[in-house]
Design a protein around this motif. Sequence first.
Motif, short mmCIF file in Angstrom:
data_model
loop_
_atom_site.label_atom_id
_atom_site.label_comp_id
_atom_site.label_asym_id
_atom_site.label_seq_id
_atom_site.Cartn_x
_atom_site.Cartn_y
_atom_site.Cartn_z
N MET A 1 10.13 -17.29 -3.21
CA MET A 1 11.07 -17.44 -4.33
C MET A 1 10.57 -18.47 -5.33
O MET A 1 10.49 -18.21 -6.54
CB MET A 1 12.44 -17.85 -3.78
CG MET A 1 13.48 -18.14 -4.86
SD MET A 1 13.95 -16.68 -5.79
CE MET A 1 15.31 -17.34 -6.75
N ASP A 2 10.21 -19.66 -4.85
CA ASP A 2 9.75 -20.72 -5.76
C ASP A 2 8.46 -20.32 -6.47
O ASP A 2 8.30 -20.57 -7.68
CB ASP A 2 9.53 -22.03 -4.99
CG ASP A 2 10.84 -22.64 -4.52
OD1 ASP A 2 11.84 -22.51 -5.24
OD2 ASP A 2 10.86 -23.25 -3.44
N ALA A 3 7.53 -19.68 -5.74
CA ALA A 3 6.26 -19.28 -6.35
C ALA A 3 6.48 -18.19 -7.39
O ALA A 3 5.87 -18.19 -8.46
CB ALA A 3 5.28 -18.80 -5.28
N THR A 4 7.36 -17.23 -7.09
CA THR A 4 7.67 -16.15 -8.04
C THR A 4 8.34 -16.71 -9.29
O THR A 4 8.04 -16.31 -10.41
CB THR A 4 8.58 -15.10 -7.38
OG1 THR A 4 7.90 -14.54 -6.26
CG2 THR A 4 8.92 -13.98 -8.35
N MET A 5 9.25 -17.65 -9.10
CA MET A 5 9.93 -18.27 -10.24
C MET A 5 8.96 -19.12 -11.07
O MET A 5 9.13 -19.26 -12.28
CB MET A 5 11.11 -19.11 -9.77
CG MET A 5 12.28 -18.31 -9.22
SD MET A 5 12.99 -17.11 -10.40
CE MET A 5 12.22 -15.59 -9.87
N LEU A 6 7.94 -19.70 -10.41
CA LEU A 6 6.93 -20.44 -11.15
C LEU A 6 6.15 -19.48 -12.05
O LEU A 6 5.88 -19.78 -13.22
CB LEU A 6 5.97 -21.15 -10.20
CG LEU A 6 4.79 -21.90 -10.83
CD1 LEU A 6 5.29 -22.98 -11.79
CD2 LEU A 6 3.90 -22.51 -9.75
N GLY B 1 8.73 -18.11 -14.72
CA GLY B 1 9.14 -19.19 -15.62
C GLY B 1 8.03 -19.65 -16.53
O GLY B 1 8.28 -20.04 -17.69
N SER B 2 6.79 -19.62 -16.05
CA SER B 2 5.66 -20.01 -16.89
C SER B 2 5.36 -18.94 -17.94
O SER B 2 4.82 -19.24 -19.01
CB SER B 2 4.41 -20.25 -16.04
OG SER B 2 4.62 -21.30 -15.14
N MET B 3 5.70 -17.68 -17.64
CA MET B 3 5.47 -16.60 -18.60
C MET B 3 6.53 -16.59 -19.69
O MET B 3 6.22 -16.46 -20.88
CB MET B 3 5.47 -15.25 -17.87
CG MET B 3 4.28 -15.01 -16.98
SD MET B 3 4.41 -13.47 -16.04
CE MET B 3 4.16 -12.23 -17.33
N ILE B 4 7.81 -16.69 -19.30
CA ILE B 4 8.89 -16.60 -20.29
C ILE B 4 9.07 -17.95 -20.97
O ILE B 4 9.56 -18.90 -20.36
CB ILE B 4 10.22 -16.18 -19.62
CG1 ILE B 4 10.05 -14.84 -18.90
CG2 ILE B 4 11.32 -16.06 -20.67
CD1 ILE B 4 11.28 -14.43 -18.09
N GLY B 5 8.66 -18.02 -22.20
CA GLY B 5 8.78 -19.25 -22.96
C GLY B 5 9.40 -18.97 -24.30
O GLY B 5 10.56 -18.55 -24.41
N SER B 6 8.62 -19.12 -25.35
CA SER B 6 9.11 -18.92 -26.71
C SER B 6 8.70 -17.57 -27.28
O SER B 6 9.35 -17.05 -28.19
CB SER B 6 8.57 -20.03 -27.61
OG SER B 6 7.14 -20.05 -27.53
N THR C 1 12.65 -23.46 -10.62
CA THR C 1 13.40 -22.33 -10.06
C THR C 1 14.77 -22.20 -10.70
O THR C 1 15.18 -21.09 -11.09
CB THR C 1 13.53 -22.49 -8.53
OG1 THR C 1 12.22 -22.53 -7.95
CG2 THR C 1 14.31 -21.35 -7.92
N GLY C 2 15.47 -23.31 -10.86
CA GLY C 2 16.80 -23.28 -11.45
C GLY C 2 16.80 -22.76 -12.88
O GLY C 2 17.58 -21.86 -13.24
N ILE C 3 15.91 -23.30 -13.71
CA ILE C 3 15.86 -22.91 -15.11
C ILE C 3 15.38 -21.46 -15.26
O ILE C 3 15.87 -20.72 -16.12
CB ILE C 3 14.96 -23.87 -15.92
CG1 ILE C 3 15.67 -25.22 -16.05
CG2 ILE C 3 14.64 -23.31 -17.29
CD1 ILE C 3 14.90 -26.26 -16.83
N THR C 4 14.43 -21.03 -14.42
CA THR C 4 13.91 -19.67 -14.54
C THR C 4 15.00 -18.64 -14.23
O THR C 4 15.13 -17.63 -14.93
CB THR C 4 12.70 -19.45 -13.61
OG1 THR C 4 11.68 -20.38 -13.96
CG2 THR C 4 12.16 -18.04 -13.74
N VAL C 5 15.79 -18.88 -13.19
CA VAL C 5 16.90 -17.98 -12.88
C VAL C 5 17.87 -17.91 -14.06
O VAL C 5 18.31 -16.82 -14.46
CB VAL C 5 17.64 -18.44 -11.60
CG1 VAL C 5 18.93 -17.64 -11.40
CG2 VAL C 5 16.74 -18.27 -10.38
#
Length: 466
Positions: free
Chosen positions: A1-6, A9-14, A155-159
Amino acid sequence: MDATMLVAGSMIGSGIFIVSADIARNTGSAGWLMMVWLITGFMTLTAALSYGELSAMFPKAGGQYIYLREAYNPLVSFVFGWTFFTVIQTATIAAVGVAFAKFTAYLLPALDEDVTVMDWGFLQLSAAQLVSIAVILLLTIVNTRGVNSGKAVQTGITVIKIVSLLGLVLFGFFAFNLDVWRANWLSGNAWHLHRLNTDGSLAEYTAFAALGAVAAGMVGAIFSSDSWHASSSVAGEIKNPGRNVGLSLALGTIIVTVVYLLTNLMYTGVLTMEQMAASDKDRVAMTAAREIFGPLGITIIAIMIMVSTFGCNNGLIMAGARVYYSMAQDGLFFRKVGKLNRFSVPGVALWLQCIIASLWCLSGKYGDLLDMISIVVVMFYVLCIIGIFKLRRSRPGAPRPYKAFGYPALPLMYILMGTAFIVLMIIYKPDYTWPGVIIALLGIPVYYLIRRRSSLPPNSDVGNSK
């Protein structure tokens, strides 16, 4: 979960909130807008599935740096690490930081990029630049406090941002405008590839220039989809990395690719191509939100993008420092960068990255940074995937818990598509693509200078596991 969210989350930005405006100008049609995102999504997913083999073979912190070292030699991996430090990761962190500041200014106009705080003649410092540096500084502090602090934020922000983006898509389909949809998809121009200027005028392309236009459109899409390899950089801190790194790469890229395609499809249901192309400062998501929610939309989307870019930069900062740490472990970077602090994270590497990214905030504009980053990013992706073929030949008996999906056809397709993108970018967008290539090539003399000072032979395989 944490690795997937990393990864996600690193992909979805601006990028997803901005770059579709430039793609609309370059392609001029809804069909080709979606095609650019489809091609980019296919390339990203193909690369991620191919990288799964490399991550399973070498489940160590450092990601691409380790893969290139193992497939080629320390020179190639150093040039990547050098470029990653000087351009790829630090300029990406800066671009995302600048985007955070731009959308913060919607809520707090005093922080706009047009508000000059200091003017030294040769350099003007805007409020937005100070905000972007402040965010990078804050997230660096968080990540120096240990990997648990960074992953909790990530993880929190990506969700939150995945749910928010899907919510935007859902409300966008509720606000679906049939007249807009017909204009975009049923007017006979859905697949008419042409230049669409901000004033609504059109310009036709020659056959070869059309390929250049598609490549130019892909710059923003590639930037928006980049950093999908984030979990491979922190492999040494992931449980069961031989399995979970490759799995997180696949899951993260699939999630983001689907979300991006749905978001752009939603854009074509609420905005005409002319509206997308003429979006104020390319903020196409703002234009769409205004159509969906009315005046309240600006506030909603501004908060969404602030959360998104904040989380994206956290993932970039967390992952990037591990590459410099691996370089220092090989004796190819400052010795202190290869040390862990009392929280067992590479603190010096994090602070050095923070300084360089802050300097990029002062010097680069969002679009210019995208051009410079995209070409060098794809160059090293192509080299890594060629490395899969090379390692299959040079180390046929090496353990491969996971093998590249669709080998050899899919990896070969990525190599061909990536090479075509690089060539077209050099031809059609040379102003900022050449500087990125030159910075990368400067890593060669720097490598030999470091080798000479460390009294190691030029072809020494220090750190190589062969």
